[in-house]
Scaffold this active site. Structure first.
Site, PDB file in Angstrom:
ATOM      1  N   GLY A 192       0.828  -1.213   0.000  1.00  0.00           N
ATOM      2  CA  GLY A 192       0.000   0.000   0.000  1.00  0.00           C
ATOM      3  C   GLY A 192       0.858   1.258   0.000  1.00  0.00           C
ATOM      4  CB  ALA A 201       0.643   4.915  -3.896  1.00  0.00           C
ATOM      5  CB  ILE A 240      -0.878   4.355   6.541  1.00  0.00           C
ATOM      6  CG1 ILE A 240      -2.271   4.474   7.150  1.00  0.00           C
ATOM      7  CG2 ILE A 240       0.106   3.839   7.576  1.00  0.00           C
ATOM      8  CD1 ILE A 240      -2.846   3.176   7.679  1.00  0.00           C
ATOM      9  CD  GLN A 252      -0.584  -8.347  -0.422  1.00  0.00           C
ATOM     10  OE1 GLN A 252      -0.502  -8.062   0.762  1.00  0.00           O
ATOM     11  NE2 GLN A 252      -0.859  -7.439  -1.350  1.00  0.00           N
ATOM     12  CG  ASN A 310      -8.882  -2.003   9.781  1.00  0.00           C
ATOM     13  OD1 ASN A 310      -8.448  -2.726  10.662  1.00  0.00           O
ATOM     14  ND2 ASN A 310      -8.893  -0.678   9.861  1.00  0.00           N
ATOM     15  CG  ASP A 363      -7.296  -0.071  18.884  1.00  0.00           C
ATOM     16  OD1 ASP A 363      -8.060   0.741  18.356  1.00  0.00           O
ATOM     17  OD2 ASP A 363      -6.907  -1.113  18.308  1.00  0.00           O
ATOM     18  CG  HIS A 410      -8.146  -2.494  14.994  1.00  0.00           C
ATOM     19  ND1 HIS A 410      -7.951  -1.422  15.839  1.00  0.00           N
ATOM     20  CD2 HIS A 410      -8.229  -1.954  13.753  1.00  0.00           C
ATOM     21  CE1 HIS A 410      -7.916  -0.302  15.142  1.00  0.00           C
ATOM     22  NE2 HIS A 410      -8.090  -0.591  13.870  1.00  0.00           N
TER      23      HIS A 410
HETATM   24  P1  NAD Z   1      -5.253   4.317   1.490  1.00  0.00           P
HETATM   25  O1  NAD Z   1      -6.452   4.035   0.642  1.00  0.00           O
HETATM   26  O2  NAD Z   1      -4.764   5.723   1.600  1.00  0.00           O
HETATM   27  O3  NAD Z   1      -4.029   3.438   0.984  1.00  0.00           O
HETATM   28  C1  NAD Z   1      -4.138   2.066   0.774  1.00  0.00           C
HETATM   29  C2  NAD Z   1      -3.223   1.728  -0.369  1.00  0.00           C
HETATM   30  O4  NAD Z   1      -3.216   0.314  -0.506  1.00  0.00           O
HETATM   31  C3  NAD Z   1      -3.701   2.294  -1.722  1.00  0.00           C
HETATM   32  O5  NAD Z   1      -2.661   3.056  -2.321  1.00  0.00           O
HETATM   33  C4  NAD Z   1      -4.049   1.058  -2.541  1.00  0.00           C
HETATM   34  O6  NAD Z   1      -3.756   1.191  -3.920  1.00  0.00           O
HETATM   35  C5  NAD Z   1      -3.147   0.020  -1.873  1.00  0.00           C
HETATM   36  N1  NAD Z   1      -3.574  -1.352  -2.096  1.00  0.00           N
HETATM   37  C6  NAD Z   1      -4.841  -1.836  -2.196  1.00  0.00           C
HETATM   38  N2  NAD Z   1      -4.815  -3.147  -2.458  1.00  0.00           N
HETATM   39  C7  NAD Z   1      -3.511  -3.507  -2.501  1.00  0.00           C
HETATM   40  C8  NAD Z   1      -2.852  -4.730  -2.742  1.00  0.00           C
HETATM   41  N3  NAD Z   1      -3.543  -5.838  -3.015  1.00  0.00           N
HETATM   42  N4  NAD Z   1      -1.515  -4.744  -2.714  1.00  0.00           N
HETATM   43  C9  NAD Z   1      -0.812  -3.624  -2.465  1.00  0.00           C
HETATM   44  N5  NAD Z   1      -1.382  -2.421  -2.239  1.00  0.00           N
HETATM   45  C10 NAD Z   1      -2.723  -2.375  -2.255  1.00  0.00           C
HETATM   46  O7  NAD Z   1      -5.543   3.690   2.927  1.00  0.00           O
HETATM   47  P2  NAD Z   1      -4.755   3.951   4.295  1.00  0.00           P
HETATM   48  O8  NAD Z   1      -5.391   5.080   4.992  1.00  0.00           O
HETATM   49  O9  NAD Z   1      -3.292   3.987   4.048  1.00  0.00           O
HETATM   50  O10 NAD Z   1      -5.185   2.642   5.120  1.00  0.00           O
HETATM   51  C11 NAD Z   1      -4.768   1.380   4.733  1.00  0.00           C
HETATM   52  C12 NAD Z   1      -5.458   0.311   5.578  1.00  0.00           C
HETATM   53  O11 NAD Z   1      -5.066   0.416   6.938  1.00  0.00           O
HETATM   54  C13 NAD Z   1      -6.996   0.400   5.585  1.00  0.00           C
HETATM   55  O12 NAD Z   1      -7.539  -0.893   5.486  1.00  0.00           O
HETATM   56  C14 NAD Z   1      -7.301   1.006   6.944  1.00  0.00           C
HETATM   57  O13 NAD Z   1      -8.583   0.705   7.388  1.00  0.00           O
HETATM   58  C15 NAD Z   1      -6.221   0.348   7.774  1.00  0.00           C
HETATM   59  N6  NAD Z   1      -5.907   0.991   9.058  1.00  0.00           N
HETATM   60  C16 NAD Z   1      -5.694   0.182  10.136  1.00  0.00           C
HETATM   61  C17 NAD Z   1      -5.356   0.725  11.343  1.00  0.00           C
HETATM   62  C18 NAD Z   1      -5.111  -0.162  12.552  1.00  0.00           C
HETATM   63  O14 NAD Z   1      -5.005   0.377  13.663  1.00  0.00           O
HETATM   64  N7  NAD Z   1      -5.019  -1.476  12.441  1.00  0.00           N
HETATM   65  C19 NAD Z   1      -5.218   2.108  11.483  1.00  0.00           C
HETATM   66  C20 NAD Z   1      -5.451   2.916  10.365  1.00  0.00           C
HETATM   67  C21 NAD Z   1      -5.797   2.338   9.147  1.00  0.00           C
HETATM   68  C1  LMR Z   2      -8.435   3.231  13.099  1.00  0.00           C
HETATM   69  O1  LMR Z   2      -8.617   2.650  14.159  1.00  0.00           O
HETATM   70  O2  LMR Z   2      -8.269   4.469  13.043  1.00  0.00           O
HETATM   71  C2  LMR Z   2      -8.375   2.449  11.817  1.00  0.00           C
HETATM   72  O3  LMR Z   2      -8.669   1.115  12.033  1.00  0.00           O
HETATM   73  C3  LMR Z   2      -9.181   3.050  10.728  1.00  0.00           C
HETATM   74  C4  LMR Z   2     -10.655   2.875  10.963  1.00  0.00           C
HETATM   75  O4  LMR Z   2     -11.322   2.377  10.063  1.00  0.00           O
HETATM   76  O5  LMR Z   2     -11.142   3.252  12.026  1.00  0.00           O
END
Ligand code: NAD
Ligand code: LMR
Length: 323
Positions: free
Chosen positions: A10, A12, A15, A111, A130, A158, A186
């Site tokens: 991910g 580009a 995060i 993956q 997520n 969290d 989560h």
């Molecule tokens: P985003 O949309 O800005 O970036 C996600 C990137 O992943 C995109 O550039 C997309 O092209 C890429 N992507 C999608 N499928 C892919 C694949 N198969 N292989 C490689 N890259 C791929 O999203 P973000 O804000 O960076 O968030 C990413 C993920 O993290 C989301 O699922 C979000 O809910 C999750 N997240 C989790 C937590 C946590 O605490 N666990 C916190 C924040 C966000």
């Molecule tokens: C978060 O906890 O901020 C991330 O899991 C993004 C979301 O969907 O809440």
């Protein structure tokens, strides 16, 4: 020091735009460890990633040895020591994280297979995308030759939120709040454990005697913080998520102080709390002799017992949905 190879998926996305630069600057593994970044994206986002790569180059980070980018996981995961699975769709307003399972879950099949084939045999994987617990379960099940104990899903954001909230309530800095475990998923059923938390070395319950606030506003506040950020920002948390990724890996890589623990979701196999044995479940953990171990012997009161069983139930439902 030997160069560490780190995969980030991910690349580009939002995060990654914070995370990559912090890794390359040495914040993740320290000033003495050179790093190579192996960054994966979907083909449509590769030109954006090319731009991010140019910015990484332009930062002239002394520790950054190499940047590989691409959309073939078998090429990108080759020889990696650490893999950070960020690439997945984020939720929008009004959604729960598990609503993403159909779309995001399948990413972790291919993956996982690629990781199994080409990564270092000791690779540690942290899933952020997520719903991260169940995605991590899918990843691990598709990488059967790798050690199941080296698969993690992130609940550190969290924990950090819970520490900040308890610190604010107690009128002290979040750094004085320790032993905050997050149990389970989560998701909105996660259980931020205030019963075992400490503030300035005292039981949190002695410092904040308002148990109704702890059971109500505090628990809900942590559970709903991600949704609240989406409501206000229009996008999910990104910089704080990148920070929590750094914290997670540093905790996994360094011995935990005697007076603390940290939260991460790991395989529940042979866990000491009677949680179903085939889940990726968040527990309070400590790193001891380089290994992440679940903290044993914590007593659950009735409140914790009820809430922890509910989050376990939700994770079992997510697992059934995947099957
Ligand atoms: P985003 O949309 O800005 O970036 C996600 C990137 O992943 C995109 O550039 C997309 O092209 C890429 N992507 C999608 N499928 C892919 C694949 N198969 N292989 C490689 N890259 C791929 O999203 P973000 O804000 O960076 O968030 C990413 C993920 O993290 C989301 O699922 C979000 O809910 C999750 N997240 C989790 C937590 C946590 O605490 N666990 C916190 C924040 C966000
Ligand atoms: C978060 O906890 O901020 C991330 O899991 C993004 C979301 O969907 O809440």
């Amino acid at each position: 020091m030997k160069t560490k190879r780190i995969a980030i998926t991910g690349g580009a996305g939002q995060i990654a735009y914070s995370l990559l630069f912090r890794i390359a600057s040495g914040e993740l593994l320290g000033d003495n460890t050179p790093v190579s970044l192996h960054i994966l994206e979907v083909p449509e986002a590769l030109s954006g990633l090319e731009g991010v790569k140019m910015e990484l180059v332009d930062s002239a980070f002394p520790l950054l040895q190499e940047i590989r980018i691409g959309s073939d996981p078998e090429k990108i995961f080759e020889g990696v020591d650490l893999a950070l699975f960020v690439g997945a769709k984020p939720r929008g307003p009004g959604m729960e994280r598990k609503d993403l399972l159909t779309e995001n879950g399948k990413i972790f099949i291919g993956q996982g297979k690629a990781l199994n084939k080409v990564a270092s045999r000791n690779v540690k994987s942290v899933v952020i995308g997520n719903p991260c617990n169940t995605n991590c379960l899918i990843l691990s099940q598709n990488a059967p030759d790798l050690n199941p104990k080296n698969f993690f899903a992130m609940t550190r954001l969290d924990e950090n939120r819970a520490k900040a909230m308890l610190g604010q309530k107690a009128g002290c800095h979040a750094a004085a709040v320790k032993k905050v475990g997050i149990w389970g998923n989560h998701s909105a059923t996660q259980v931020p454990d205030f019963v075992h938390a400490t503030i300035k070395g005292k039981k949190a319950l002695e410092v904040i005697s308002d148990r109704a606030w702890l059971e109500g506003e505090f628990v809900k506040g942590v559970q709903q913080r991600g949704a609240e950020i989406i409501r206000l920002r229009g996008k999910s948390s990104a910089a704080s998520a990148a920070s929590a990724i750094i914290d997670t890996v540093r905790s996994l890589e360094t011995e935990t102080e005697e007076d603390d623990w940290y939260s991460v979701a790991i395989s529940s196999k042979k866990n000491p709390y009677g949680i179903d044995e085939n889940l990726i479940f968040s527990f309070p953990c400590r790193t001891v002799h380089g290994e992440c171990k679940i903290v044993e012997g914590l007593n659950w009161d009735q409140f914790l017992e009820e809430k922890i069983r509910a989050t376990e139930k939700e994770l079992k439902e997510e697992r059934s949905a995947v099957v």
